[in-house]
Design a protein around this motif. Structure first.
Motif, PDB file in Angstrom:
ATOM      1  N   HIS A 131       2.202   6.752   5.582  1.00 35.51           N
ATOM      2  CA  HIS A 131       1.535   7.424   4.461  1.00 35.51           C
ATOM      3  C   HIS A 131       0.399   8.320   4.935  1.00 35.51           C
ATOM      4  N   ALA A 152       0.824  -1.217   0.000  1.00 32.96           N
ATOM      5  CA  ALA A 152       0.000   0.000   0.000  1.00 32.96           C
ATOM      6  C   ALA A 152       0.850   1.256   0.000  1.00 32.96           C
ATOM      7  N   ARG A 153       2.045   1.161   0.543  1.00 32.05           N
ATOM      8  CA  ARG A 153       2.916   2.336   0.584  1.00 32.05           C
ATOM      9  C   ARG A 153       3.907   2.399  -0.571  1.00 32.05           C
ATOM     10  N   SER A 195       4.343   0.181  -3.590  1.00 35.52           N
ATOM     11  CA  SER A 195       4.166  -0.211  -4.987  1.00 35.52           C
ATOM     12  C   SER A 195       4.212   1.014  -5.889  1.00 35.52           C
ATOM     13  N   THR A 233      -0.658   2.798  -8.728  1.00 33.18           N
ATOM     14  CA  THR A 233      -1.787   3.267  -7.924  1.00 33.18           C
ATOM     15  C   THR A 233      -2.792   2.154  -7.667  1.00 33.18           C
ATOM     16  N   ARG A 242      -1.562  -0.137  -4.942  1.00 33.45           N
ATOM     17  CA  ARG A 242      -1.604   0.524  -3.630  1.00 33.45           C
ATOM     18  C   ARG A 242      -3.029   0.579  -3.101  1.00 33.45           C
ATOM     19  N   GLU A 243      -3.979   0.886  -3.938  1.00 34.03           N
ATOM     20  CA  GLU A 243      -5.371   0.988  -3.495  1.00 34.03           C
ATOM     21  C   GLU A 243      -5.933  -0.368  -3.093  1.00 34.03           C
ATOM     22  N   ALA A 303      -4.343  -1.430   0.211  1.00 37.56           N
ATOM     23  CA  ALA A 303      -4.886  -0.676   1.338  1.00 37.56           C
ATOM     24  C   ALA A 303      -6.269  -1.181   1.728  1.00 37.56           C
TER      25      ALA A 303
END
Length: 346
Positions: A152, A109-110, A112, A115, A118-119, A122
């Motif tokens: 983050h 999540a922090r 990669s 986007t 990461r989403e 998360a």
């Protein structure tokens, strides 16, 4: 000199469309023994930091993220065991694999480069964060993922709650035997995750006392696991307690990796480059600066050997050992780059 791009050939060979095989016979995956999320989550933490560097790392990240996402149930507990057909064979729980799932998801999540990854990471992290574990190391592993999310977004409630949970769990342990400063009666496995979680919690919660206690505890561990000439003499698979002889076997690569990761955490928290010395010792253990004097890493394929015995190394190259070696090398690359920047700006 090993190139700064991680050698991923063996890890790729241990991976198929279902995930990362747990065991190997020599360098050949033991497909019949299936997969475990414990290893896949470790793989996610390593691959996600690299997925902007190579197509291979990006493909591994995608595979491992898909498995960890599928493992986490709606209530937050996670499956661990999957058979060779890609079917879960256990009920969801909150053992070490749950904590490592949170760790891998937090890293992805922090860090990669994509986007979408990461989403997704998360979202799965916040689903897994609904659960809690009664086990100390599981809570510590979870805290490491939470620390990445909190770095983050310092106001992320789920991440901060996991950090507090780990700090509270560790605070309930105190040294027992006279002269034995470790907070458990015996060293067990992945021991450095305990001080690392304290340091990470201190950083995420803005509590310098936790950082100080974590670095003090890490020094205690290093004093126990360092031989007089400076090489690492690691806790064996059976653990280590007061008065146990050195050296002892079988030594596991996960212990060296755990120390390396904790030293990077301590360096990042304190900017004290003294932590680079034990970090280097952790990598040197893989290169042969150990109690037998034999390497446990293949720099061509990136394979890690399964353990150090009194007579040599275990020739099998399973997922845990390979990822331990790669994670340690990754830690060395990160800290060296960070120290170079620090030196240039001094």
């Amino acid at each position: 000199m090993i190139a700064t791009e991680l050698p991923l050939a063996h890890l790729r060979g241990m991976t198929d469309e279902h995930g990362l095989f747990e065991h190997a016979m020599g360098e050949v995956p033991r497909r019949e023994l299936g997969y475990c999320v414990d290893d896949v989550a470790r793989g996610l933490a390593v691959a996600a930091r690299e997925d902007g560097r190579s197509d291979a790392a990006a493909a591994l990240t995608d595979c491992y993220l898909r498995v960890v996402e599928a493992a986490v149930a709606e209530h937050g507990r996670a499956h661990n065991r999957m058979n060779a057909q890609g079917e879960w064979t256990d009920a969801p729980g909150t053992g070490d694999w749950w904590g490592r799932a949170l760790w891998g998801l937090g890293v992805a999540a922090r860090f990669s480069s994509r986007t979408s990854v990461r989403e997704r990471a998360a979202a799965a992290f916040h689903r897994a964060a609904r659960a809690r574990s009664p086990w100390l190391r599981a809570r510590c592993f979870a805290a490491l993922g939470a620390a990445e999310v909190a770095a983050h977004d310092g106001a992320d409630g789920a991440a901060l709650a996991l950090l507090r949970s780990a700090a509270h769990a560790i605070s309930g342990h105190r040294p027992g035997a006279s002269g034995w400063l470790w907070l458990e009666p015996r060293l067990r496995y992945a021991n450095a995750v305990v001080p690392e979680a304290l340091i990470a919690a201190g950083r995420g919660l803005g509590d310098d006392r936790l950082v100080e206690r974590g670095t003090d505890l890490l020094r205690v561990l290093m004093s126990i696991e360092t031989a007089p000439d400076g090489h690492l003499s690691l806790t064996p698979v059976g653990g280590r307690g007061p008065g146990d002889p050195h050296p002892a076997f079988d030594q596991q690569p996960i212990e060296a990796a755990s120390l390396a990761q904790a030293c990077v955490q301590a360096f990042d928290a304190t900017r004290d480059d003294g932590w680079l010395t034990p970090l280097q010792a952790a990598w040197d253990w893989f290169e042969g600066a150990n109690d037998i004097g034999i390497p446990l890493f293949d720099p061509v394929t990136g394979a890690g050997y399964d353990g150090l015995t009194p007579t040599g190394r275990n020739d099998n190259r399973g997922a845990e050992s390979t990822l331990a070696a790669l994670a340690t090398l990754q830690c060395l690359h990160r800290a060296t780059a960070s120290a170079s920047v620090q030196g240039a700006s001094a």
